[in-house]
Design an enzyme around this catalytic site. Structure first.
Site, PDB file in Angstrom:
ATOM      1  N   ASP B   9      31.007-123.215 -34.167  1.00  0.00           N
ATOM      2  CA  ASP B   9      29.840-122.785 -34.934  1.00  0.00           C
ATOM      3  C   ASP B   9      29.358-124.024 -35.682  1.00  0.00           C
ATOM      4  O   ASP B   9      29.900-124.384 -36.728  1.00  0.00           O
ATOM      5  CB  ASP B   9      30.221-121.669 -35.908  1.00  0.00           C
ATOM      6  N   GLU B  70      27.319-122.436 -30.461  1.00  0.00           N
ATOM      7  CA  GLU B  70      26.169-121.596 -30.803  1.00  0.00           C
ATOM      8  C   GLU B  70      24.882-122.362 -30.532  1.00  0.00           C
ATOM      9  O   GLU B  70      24.742-123.530 -30.902  1.00  0.00           O
ATOM     10  CB  GLU B  70      26.232-121.160 -32.270  1.00  0.00           C
ATOM     11  N   ASP B 143      31.939-119.081 -41.045  1.00  0.00           N
ATOM     12  CA  ASP B 143      31.829-120.047 -39.945  1.00  0.00           C
ATOM     13  C   ASP B 143      33.044-119.970 -39.023  1.00  0.00           C
ATOM     14  O   ASP B 143      32.930-120.139 -37.810  1.00  0.00           O
ATOM     15  CB  ASP B 143      31.703-121.470 -40.513  1.00  0.00           C
TER      16      ASP B 143
END
Lengths: 192, 192
Positions: B9, B70, B143
């Site tokens: 992330d 991501e 996260d």
């Protein structure tokens, strides 16, 4: 005493890398200029690796005293801004890893430094870069000329910082750049 | 046969990295989870180097079969999107350099895979990640949980690809994920 600056105009399809030197007279000279390309149909991660390795190879070959990278804004072309931002991150990392001082400059700063006004078009920037470096032709593609303009901008800004408290003839850095550029066009170059 | 996936992330202040494995029953298990941080007052290039080295150290330690990152959109938070894009570029490069297959997944894809619907909030994602991995607590910060969700999403999508032409019981991947998740909550886990 010369200062060698490597400028990076980040891009995923074409990444311009220009290396210049300035001496104590502030006159810039061309060291080398390159365009690193990656195939548009390759996977993103491969393209980033190609561009990153290309930048790193040039940094290691030309060992600049400083690096300058164009600042990317989120408001830029949405279709390409993510790739451009990713490439700028790779260039910043390359500088940090080698302990080379690095700065970001906006396109307006670069245009103002090189042409004297911040909204110059690509042709004007290219023309001034060629004049400043004493080149017969404008470096192509535009990414290459932009990378050289970035490097010149950074060299002059750095160079002019000590003088900031006592500006020469009351000129701004952009005005001095313009004056110097005009001079360099009119003065025949001796030697290389 | 297990598949080990490392999810990233991307972030400049906090970058989540989660490593999971899935076996032939599609049940995911936690291998390791980390949050790499960089000081907000450090120069950008130093922050990028810190995060890049952190990601690379975890990739080299855990040697995943695949990586999932991501996907960042230009429309995201303008204040942070450039840093996030730059970190995603560094993660993509780390994968390419090691010949590790890598894929980008959108937040909606990840939420749909893990919770069954694409507009789940952070708490719902965290809750499902904890349930799926048999954890007593939701991994923190968000996260870290998001990185694990990414890894799970990728493992299931990859795993389900061969079955795409003959979907099990006519369920979509998200529906199967949801069904499996529900099962895993209800079934007491034997062993580690």
């Amino acid at each position: 005493m010369t200062l060698r600056v490597l400028g990076v105009d980040p891009g995923l399809t074409r990444c311009g890398v220009g290396i210049i030197e300035v001496d104590t007279t502030r006159r810039p000279s061309l060291v080398s200029v390159h365009t690193i390309r990656s195939a548009a149909d390759a996977p993103l991660e491969r393209r980033l690796l190609t561009i990153a390795r290309g930048i790193e190879a040039l940094v290691d070959e030309f060992r600049p005293d400083a690096m300058a990278i164009e600042r990317v804004f989120a408001q830029n072309n949405v279709r390409t801004v993510m790739g451009t931002a990713q490439v700028s991150g790779l260039a910043l990392r390359a500088a940090a890893e080698r302990d080379i001082p690095v700065a970001l400059h906006t396109p307006s700063e670069v245009k103002a430094a090189v042409t004297g006004y911040g909204s110059a078009d690509k042709k004007q920037v290219g023309t001034m870069v060629a004049r400043l470096l004493g080149l017969d032709e404008i470096p192509k593609p535009a990414d290459a000329a932009d990378a050289l303009a970035l490097a010149i901008c950074h060299a002059w800004r750095r160079d002019s910082q000590p003088a900031a408290s006592a500006p020469a003839h009351g000129l701004t850095p952009a005005q001095r750049a313009w004056r110097d550029a005009e001079k360099s066009v009119r003065t025949p170059r001796l030697g290389g």
